[in-house]
Design a protein around this motif. Structure first.
Motif, PDB file in Angstrom:
ATOM      1  N   GLU A  91      -7.211  26.999  -3.068  1.00 27.41           N
ATOM      2  CA  GLU A  91      -7.394  26.205  -1.855  1.00 27.41           C
ATOM      3  C   GLU A  91      -6.633  24.880  -1.902  1.00 27.41           C
ATOM      4  OE1 GLU A  91      -9.953  29.323  -2.140  1.00 27.41           O
ATOM      5  OE2 GLU A  91      -9.994  27.637  -3.559  1.00 27.41           O
ATOM      6  N   ASP A  92      -6.198  24.489  -3.069  1.00 25.05           N
ATOM      7  CA  ASP A  92      -5.414  23.260  -3.207  1.00 25.05           C
ATOM      8  C   ASP A  92      -3.938  23.486  -2.920  1.00 25.05           C
ATOM      9  OD1 ASP A  92      -7.471  22.449  -6.028  1.00 25.05           O
ATOM     10  OD2 ASP A  92      -7.595  21.623  -3.992  1.00 25.05           O
ATOM     11  N   SER A  93      -3.557  24.712  -2.674  1.00 28.17           N
ATOM     12  CA  SER A  93      -2.159  25.006  -2.348  1.00 28.17           C
ATOM     13  C   SER A  93      -1.800  24.317  -1.036  1.00 28.17           C
ATOM     14  CB  SER A  93      -1.946  26.517  -2.229  1.00 28.17           C
ATOM     15  OG  SER A  93      -2.214  27.160  -3.465  1.00 28.17           O
ATOM     16  N   SER A  94      -0.894  23.362  -1.119  1.00 27.86           N
ATOM     17  CA  SER A  94      -0.538  22.520   0.024  1.00 27.86           C
ATOM     18  C   SER A  94       0.757  21.805  -0.287  1.00 27.86           C
ATOM     19  CB  SER A  94      -1.619  21.452   0.283  1.00 27.86           C
ATOM     20  OG  SER A  94      -2.855  22.007   0.632  1.00 27.86           O
ATOM     21  N   ILE A  95       1.219  21.067   0.694  1.00 32.51           N
ATOM     22  CA  ILE A  95       2.278  20.093   0.466  1.00 32.51           C
ATOM     23  C   ILE A  95       1.596  18.725   0.349  1.00 32.51           C
ATOM     24  CG2 ILE A  95       4.346  18.980   1.371  1.00 32.51           C
ATOM     25  CD1 ILE A  95       4.900  21.564   2.913  1.00 32.51           C
ATOM     26  N   TYR A  96       1.939  18.000  -0.676  1.00 32.58           N
ATOM     27  CA  TYR A  96       1.402  16.660  -0.875  1.00 32.58           C
ATOM     28  C   TYR A  96       2.533  15.658  -0.672  1.00 32.58           C
ATOM     29  CZ  TYR A  96      -2.687  19.007  -2.694  1.00 32.58           C
ATOM     30  OH  TYR A  96      -3.798  19.804  -2.812  1.00 32.58           O
ATOM     31  N   LEU A  97       2.259  14.636   0.132  1.00 32.29           N
ATOM     32  CA  LEU A  97       3.284  13.653   0.470  1.00 32.29           C
ATOM     33  C   LEU A  97       2.767  12.238   0.223  1.00 32.29           C
ATOM     34  CD1 LEU A  97       3.263  15.867   3.198  1.00 32.29           C
ATOM     35  CD2 LEU A  97       5.550  14.864   3.226  1.00 32.29           C
ATOM     36  N   MET A 153       0.824  -1.200   0.000  1.00 34.26           N
ATOM     37  CA  MET A 153       0.000   0.000   0.000  1.00 34.26           C
ATOM     38  C   MET A 153       0.855   1.246   0.000  1.00 34.26           C
ATOM     39  SD  MET A 153      -3.243  -0.691   2.456  1.00 34.26           S
ATOM     40  CE  MET A 153      -4.521  -1.825   1.977  1.00 34.26           C
ATOM     41  N   MET A 154       0.366   2.232  -0.692  1.00 34.14           N
ATOM     42  CA  MET A 154       0.958   3.561  -0.636  1.00 34.14           C
ATOM     43  C   MET A 154      -0.116   4.526  -0.196  1.00 34.14           C
ATOM     44  SD  MET A 154       3.411   3.585  -4.013  1.00 34.14           S
ATOM     45  CE  MET A 154       4.172   5.146  -3.611  1.00 34.14           C
ATOM     46  N   PHE A 155       0.295   5.533   0.548  1.00 32.13           N
ATOM     47  CA  PHE A 155      -0.637   6.501   1.117  1.00 32.13           C
ATOM     48  C   PHE A 155      -0.305   7.894   0.592  1.00 32.13           C
ATOM     49  CE2 PHE A 155      -2.225   3.511   4.243  1.00 32.13           C
ATOM     50  CZ  PHE A 155      -1.154   2.666   4.461  1.00 32.13           C
ATOM     51  N   TRP A 156      -1.347   8.651   0.333  1.00 34.11           N
ATOM     52  CA  TRP A 156      -1.180  10.036  -0.102  1.00 34.11           C
ATOM     53  C   TRP A 156      -1.780  10.979   0.946  1.00 34.11           C
ATOM     54  CZ3 TRP A 156       1.789  11.638  -3.998  1.00 34.11           C
ATOM     55  CH2 TRP A 156       2.151  10.714  -4.983  1.00 34.11           C
ATOM     56  N   TYR A 157      -0.948  11.950   1.374  1.00 31.37           N
ATOM     57  CA  TYR A 157      -1.358  12.904   2.399  1.00 31.37           C
ATOM     58  C   TYR A 157      -1.315  14.319   1.843  1.00 31.37           C
ATOM     59  CZ  TYR A 157      -0.799   9.343   6.057  1.00 31.37           C
ATOM     60  OH  TYR A 157      -0.923   8.223   6.845  1.00 31.37           O
ATOM     61  N   ARG A 158      -2.107  15.172   2.455  1.00 33.25           N
ATOM     62  CA  ARG A 158      -2.071  16.598   2.171  1.00 33.25           C
ATOM     63  C   ARG A 158      -1.744  17.330   3.463  1.00 33.25           C
ATOM     64  NH1 ARG A 158      -7.425  19.584   0.095  1.00 33.25           N
ATOM     65  NH2 ARG A 158      -8.007  19.335   2.290  1.00 33.25           N
ATOM     66  N   GLN A 159      -0.872  18.317   3.348  1.00 33.56           N
ATOM     67  CA  GLN A 159      -0.542  19.170   4.486  1.00 33.56           C
ATOM     68  C   GLN A 159      -0.791  20.610   4.073  1.00 33.56           C
ATOM     69  OE1 GLN A 159       3.553  19.100   5.823  1.00 33.56           O
ATOM     70  NE2 GLN A 159       2.999  19.812   7.857  1.00 33.56           N
ATOM     71  N   GLN A 160      -1.903  21.147   4.499  1.00 36.13           N
ATOM     72  CA  GLN A 160      -2.208  22.535   4.183  1.00 36.13           C
ATOM     73  C   GLN A 160      -1.332  23.459   5.021  1.00 36.13           C
ATOM     74  OE1 GLN A 160      -6.570  21.905   4.708  1.00 36.13           O
ATOM     75  NE2 GLN A 160      -6.729  22.713   2.633  1.00 36.13           N
ATOM     76  N   PRO A 161      -1.140  24.685   4.563  1.00 39.28           N
ATOM     77  CA  PRO A 161      -0.226  25.598   5.250  1.00 39.28           C
ATOM     78  C   PRO A 161      -0.494  25.693   6.746  1.00 39.28           C
ATOM     79  CG  PRO A 161      -0.926  26.532   3.164  1.00 39.28           C
ATOM     80  CD  PRO A 161      -1.738  25.296   3.352  1.00 39.28           C
ATOM     81  N   GLY A 162       0.523  25.441   7.531  1.00 41.89           N
ATOM     82  CA  GLY A 162       0.407  25.539   8.982  1.00 41.89           C
ATOM     83  C   GLY A 162      -0.433  24.460   9.622  1.00 41.89           C
ATOM     84  N   GLN A 163      -0.744  23.419   8.874  1.00 39.33           N
ATOM     85  CA  GLN A 163      -1.623  22.377   9.392  1.00 39.33           C
ATOM     86  C   GLN A 163      -0.900  21.033   9.507  1.00 39.33           C
ATOM     87  OE1 GLN A 163      -4.879  23.116  10.303  1.00 39.33           O
ATOM     88  NE2 GLN A 163      -4.263  25.220   9.825  1.00 39.33           N
ATOM     89  N   SER A 164      -1.628  20.086  10.051  1.00 33.08           N
ATOM     90  CA  SER A 164      -1.099  18.732  10.159  1.00 33.08           C
ATOM     91  C   SER A 164      -1.331  17.973   8.852  1.00 33.08           C
ATOM     92  CB  SER A 164      -1.780  18.023  11.322  1.00 33.08           C
ATOM     93  OG  SER A 164      -1.227  16.737  11.516  1.00 33.08           O
ATOM     94  N   LEU A 165      -0.983  16.725   8.853  1.00 37.61           N
ATOM     95  CA  LEU A 165      -1.163  15.890   7.669  1.00 37.61           C
ATOM     96  C   LEU A 165      -2.530  15.228   7.707  1.00 37.61           C
ATOM     97  CD1 LEU A 165       2.056  15.916   8.249  1.00 37.61           C
ATOM     98  CD2 LEU A 165       2.062  14.066   6.574  1.00 37.61           C
ATOM     99  N   THR A 166      -3.176  15.242   6.564  1.00 35.83           N
ATOM    100  CA  THR A 166      -4.472  14.598   6.407  1.00 35.83           C
ATOM    101  C   THR A 166      -4.382  13.570   5.293  1.00 35.83           C
ATOM    102  OG1 THR A 166      -5.632  16.612   7.099  1.00 35.83           O
ATOM    103  CG2 THR A 166      -6.921  14.953   5.916  1.00 35.83           C
ATOM    104  N   LEU A 167      -4.846  12.370   5.567  1.00 37.83           N
ATOM    105  CA  LEU A 167      -4.790  11.314   4.555  1.00 37.83           C
ATOM    106  C   LEU A 167      -5.815  11.583   3.473  1.00 37.83           C
ATOM    107  CD1 LEU A 167      -3.537   8.546   3.767  1.00 37.83           C
ATOM    108  CD2 LEU A 167      -5.445   7.480   4.990  1.00 37.83           C
ATOM    109  N   ILE A 168      -5.356  11.539   2.227  1.00 36.39           N
ATOM    110  CA  ILE A 168      -6.265  11.690   1.095  1.00 36.39           C
ATOM    111  C   ILE A 168      -6.831  10.328   0.706  1.00 36.39           C
ATOM    112  CG2 ILE A 168      -6.439  12.308  -1.354  1.00 36.39           C
ATOM    113  CD1 ILE A 168      -4.116  14.285  -0.873  1.00 36.39           C
TER     114      ILE A 168
END
Lengths: 114, 118
Positions: free
Chosen positions: A86-92, A31-46
């Motif tokens: 609003e999609d401006s984020s770090i994606y991991l 499995m691979m997981f994709w996360y989003r980290q919005q500015p100044g926020q924690s990581l949220t699993l997509i």
């Protein structure tokens, strides 16, 4: 632990366009997981990406907006579609190497939508 | 549902002093707990994990964490802070209800910014 190559490392995109992010793992993983980290926020699993099947999306995320491919056990892509600021984020991306190794993360893609 | 909480948005400590970054968790079953660090403009780096065994877990860069089941806590500690430890720290728990075996997703706390001043 696994080495993950993620690209691009950053991009500035126009609203309404799409960006595809790639993650390459140096060994096979289930499995691979994709996360989003919005500015100044924690990581949220997509979503969770399984090889050979459709990805499983978390509440608030839909396939039309974040299509995912997982063509083999070492590679996955996440597309951010029809982008807005609003999609401006770090994606991991991340993989689970099992209880003895924990999770490894890619270096992230810093996306800015203008 | 599994969750973790980091009650402090920011922790300030002087270089050379001990540091503690707090984390509490809520899980059903046995917790799989992790600490990660994120330096500016970089991805997440694994520090340490608790799966089972000794309550005191030693990790990278001189960090350690103490698992306390009665207090449902997993605080990150370091005996002597360095300026280079300044970063964003995340506590996380593996969702044991998602899938099976070793393929659970990670649920992250909100993060704590550690500022170590010279």
């Amino acid at each position: 632990s696994a080495v993950i190559s993620q690209k691009p490392s950053r991009d500035i995109c126009q609203r309404g366009t799409s960006l595809t992010i790639q993650c390459q793992v140096d060994s096979q993983v289930t499995m691979m997981f994709w996360y989003r980290q919005q500015p100044g926020q924690s990581l949220t699993l997509i979503a969770t990406a399984n090889q050979g099947s459709e990805a499983t999306y978390e509440s608030g995320f839909v396939i039309d907006k974040f299509p995912i491919s997982r063509p083999n056990l070492t590679f996955s892509t996440l597309t951010v579609s029809n982008m807005s600021p609003e999609d401006s984020s770090i994606y991991l991306c991340s993989v689970d190497r099992g209880p003895n190794y924990g999770y490894t993360f890619g270096s992230g893609t810093r996306l800015t939508v203008v | 549902a599994q969750s973790v909480a980091q009650p402090e948005d920011q922790v300030n400590v002087a270089e050379g002093n001990p540091l503690t970054v707090k984390c509490t968790y809520s899980v059903s079953g046995n917790p799989y707990l992790f600490w990660y660090v994120q330096y500016p403009n970089r991805g997440l780096q694994f520090l340490l994990k608790y799966i089972t065994g000794d309550n005191l877990v030693k990790g990278s860069y001189g960090f350690e964490a103490e698992f306390n089941k009665s207090q449902t806590s997993f605080h990150l500690k370091k005996p002597s802070a360095l300026v280079s430890d300044s970063a964003l720290y995340f506590c996380a728990v593996r969702d044991t209800l998602h899938g099976s075996g070793n393929t659970g997703k990670l649920i992250f706390g909100q993060g704590t910014t550690l500022q170590v001043k010279p």
